[in-house]
Design an enzyme around this catalytic site. Structure first.
Site, PDB file in Angstrom:
ATOM      1  N   HIS A  65       1.540  -0.959  -0.269  1.00  0.00           N
ATOM      2  CA  HIS A  65       0.379  -0.281   0.024  1.00  0.00           C
ATOM      3  C   HIS A  65       1.069   1.254  -0.136  1.00  0.00           C
ATOM      4  CE1 HIS A  65      -3.539  -2.071   1.808  1.00  0.00           C
ATOM      5  NE2 HIS A  65      -3.452  -2.745   1.191  1.00  0.00           N
ATOM      6  N   CYS A  80      -5.986   1.774   5.300  1.00  0.00           N
ATOM      7  CA  CYS A  80      -6.519   0.668   5.995  1.00  0.00           C
ATOM      8  C   CYS A  80      -6.486   0.073   7.172  1.00  0.00           C
ATOM      9  CB  CYS A  80      -6.755  -0.340   4.788  1.00  0.00           C
ATOM     10  SG  CYS A  80      -4.631  -1.525   4.490  1.00  0.00           S
ATOM     11  N   GLU A 123       0.825   3.599   1.761  1.00  0.00           N
ATOM     12  CA  GLU A 123       0.414   4.469   3.435  1.00  0.00           C
ATOM     13  C   GLU A 123       2.439   4.075   3.565  1.00  0.00           C
ATOM     14  OE1 GLU A 123      -1.626   3.702   2.004  1.00  0.00           O
ATOM     15  OE2 GLU A 123      -3.337   4.102   3.217  1.00  0.00           O
TER      16      GLU A 123
END
Length: 188
Positions: free
Chosen positions: A86, A116, A88
């Protein structure tokens, strides 16, 4: 002036969500973003567009230290065949290497989609004190929507999280991407 809304490009009302208790109360909190915050999120949106060009879900992330970008990334799950790739999480790893420490205590994370659970956990573990996201994720968001991991008092670190930064642009990018995925292609 406190909680008043001042019209202008730096201030946007968040979209009212009818699925939350007291949705109309959301309009009472003014969200004022600095020009630096807007510039960082604009860069995250550019990165999200790059992810989209690669066939990835268009999510981009930027981490700043002071007024300097020290890390930027976009989703690479499909490209790397890695469910943890992801934007991030990748940006957090790059920022740690950039600063030579895993503690990102003087940094800010800007991401186009609400993090998430995995990314929210990474935010807490990296000691990131401030997170800005563009659009909420009602199906997987773990900062405000489904969970509040970054603000859980049981954990040893918490982050201030503010959503809605350039939400219209971030939301449109994701909506268009998923709309194109659902549109059946015609065979010639």
């Amino acid at each position: 002036m406190g909680n008043t809304f001042l019209p202008g490009p730096r201030n946007r009302l968040p979209a009212v969500r009818d699925d939350l208790p007291f949705p109309r109360l959301q309009r009472t909190v003014a969200r004022v973003f600095s020009p630096g915050d807007i510039a960082a999120m604009q860069r995250a949106i550019e990165l999200a567009r790059e992810a989209e060009r690669m066939g990835e879900v268009p999510v981009g992330a930027v981490i700043t230290h002071g007024h300097r970008i020290i890390a930027e990334a976009y989703n690479l799950r499909e490209t790397l065949s890695d469910p943890t790739a992801h934007a991030e999480r990748i940006a957090i790893s790059i920022a740690g290497r950039s600063l030579g420490t895993w503690r990102l205590d003087d940094c800010k994370l800007y991401v186009t989609l609400e993090p998430c659970a995995m990314c929210a956990g990474s935010i807490v573990l990296a000691r990131l004190p401030t997170v800005y996201y563009g659009v909420a994720d009602p199906k997987a968001g773990a900062c405000d929507s489904l969970f509040r991991i970054t603000n859980d008092r049981r954990l040893n670190s918490r982050a201030t999280v503010q959503g809605g930064l350039l939400a219209d642009e971030c939301g449109a990018l994701l909506s268009q991407f998923f709309r194109r995925l659902r549109t059946p292609t015609k065979l010639s």
